[in-house]
Write an enzyme that holds these catalytic residues in place. Structure first.
Site, short mmCIF file in Angstrom:
data_model
loop_
_atom_site.label_atom_id
_atom_site.label_comp_id
_atom_site.label_asym_id
_atom_site.label_seq_id
_atom_site.Cartn_x
_atom_site.Cartn_y
_atom_site.Cartn_z
N ASP A 74 0.85 -1.19 0.00
CA ASP A 74 0.00 0.00 0.00
C ASP A 74 0.89 1.25 0.00
OD1 ASP A 74 -3.22 0.49 1.03
OD2 ASP A 74 -1.83 2.18 1.10
N ILE A 75 0.49 2.28 -0.74
CA ILE A 75 1.27 3.50 -0.87
C ILE A 75 1.24 4.32 0.43
CG2 ILE A 75 -0.55 5.06 -1.71
CD1 ILE A 75 1.44 5.95 -3.91
N ASN A 109 -13.06 -3.06 2.74
CA ASN A 109 -14.01 -1.96 2.85
C ASN A 109 -14.99 -1.98 1.69
OD1 ASN A 109 -12.65 -0.93 5.16
ND2 ASN A 109 -11.17 0.10 3.84
N VAL A 124 -11.02 2.82 -3.61
CA VAL A 124 -10.69 2.26 -4.92
C VAL A 124 -11.71 1.16 -5.21
CG1 VAL A 124 -8.97 1.09 -6.33
CG2 VAL A 124 -8.23 2.78 -4.62
N HIS A 138 -10.36 -5.33 -2.84
CA HIS A 138 -9.01 -5.56 -2.33
C HIS A 138 -9.08 -5.89 -0.86
CE1 HIS A 138 -10.03 -1.27 -2.30
NE2 HIS A 138 -9.40 -1.19 -1.14
N MET A 139 -8.17 -6.75 -0.47
CA MET A 139 -8.01 -7.15 0.92
C MET A 139 -6.78 -6.44 1.46
SD MET A 139 -7.71 -11.06 2.21
CE MET A 139 -9.46 -11.40 2.04
N HIS A 140 -6.97 -5.68 2.55
CA HIS A 140 -5.83 -5.09 3.24
C HIS A 140 -5.26 -6.15 4.19
CE1 HIS A 140 -6.86 -0.73 2.44
NE2 HIS A 140 -8.04 -1.28 2.24
P1 5GP Z 1 -9.77 1.46 0.39
O1 5GP Z 1 -9.86 2.80 1.07
O2 5GP Z 1 -10.47 1.48 -0.96
O3 5GP Z 1 -10.18 0.30 1.24
O4 5GP Z 1 -8.23 1.21 0.15
C1 5GP Z 1 -7.55 1.75 -0.94
C2 5GP Z 1 -6.09 1.67 -0.60
O5 5GP Z 1 -5.37 1.90 -1.79
C3 5GP Z 1 -5.63 2.71 0.42
O6 5GP Z 1 -5.07 2.08 1.56
C4 5GP Z 1 -4.61 3.55 -0.35
O7 5GP Z 1 -3.51 3.93 0.45
C5 5GP Z 1 -4.21 2.61 -1.46
N1 5GP Z 1 -3.77 3.29 -2.67
C6 5GP Z 1 -4.39 4.35 -3.29
N2 5GP Z 1 -3.70 4.70 -4.38
C7 5GP Z 1 -2.62 3.88 -4.46
C8 5GP Z 1 -1.53 3.75 -5.37
O8 5GP Z 1 -1.42 4.49 -6.36
N3 5GP Z 1 -0.62 2.78 -5.11
C9 5GP Z 1 -0.72 1.94 -4.04
N4 5GP Z 1 0.24 1.04 -3.88
N5 5GP Z 1 -1.74 2.01 -3.16
C10 5GP Z 1 -2.68 2.96 -3.36
#
Ligand code: 5GP
Ligand code: ZN
Length: 113
Positions: free
Chosen positions: A29-30, A86, A95, A99-101
């Protein structure tokens, strides 16, 4: 293609890959929320958890299995870790490709906010 994670699968954007096979991609994750914070995604585009179909059940199992395998590889399987998925606005999804964190390397509190 509008989806950020599909662009990563196609390598239009280069992710920091930690695991890849025919069905699954995992990358750092970024904006990490733990010493290890990996996102595990299916290569098939599925927008939200609500869109998982009966044909996708094995694929969702692959995400979970990949998480456990990576937890072992990173060395925190026994200490424990946190898995988060989420869904939509109230769930904090940003996004829209499921996706699984996988987060590990520290203790997490429960209940979460
Ligand atoms: P969500 O909020 O949809 O559950 O998680 C999306 C995740 O994607 C976040 O933890 C965010 O930091 C990560 N993310 C967003 N943009 C990028 C990116 O360009 N590269 C990477 N590696 N992670 C990203
Ligand atoms: Zn996608």
């Amino acid at each position: 293609m509008e989806c950020l994670f599909c662009k990563m699968i196609e390598r239009e954007i280069e992710p920091d890959v930690v695991f890849e096979d025919e069905h699954v991609l995992a990358f750092n994750d970024i904006n990490p929320q733990a010493p290890t914070h990996v996102l595990i995604i299916p290569k098939k585009h599925i927008s939200t958890l609500n869109d998982i179909g009966s044909d996708d059940l094995t694929l969702v199992g692959r995400l979970q299995h990949t998480a456990a395998q990576l937890a072992k590889k990173f060395g925190f399987a026994e200490d424990g870790y946190r898995i988060v998925m989420n869904c939509n606005d109230h769930g904090g999804q940003s996004v829209y490709h499921i996706h699984m964190h996988l987060m590990g390397g520290r203790r997490f509190s429960w209940p979460a906010g």
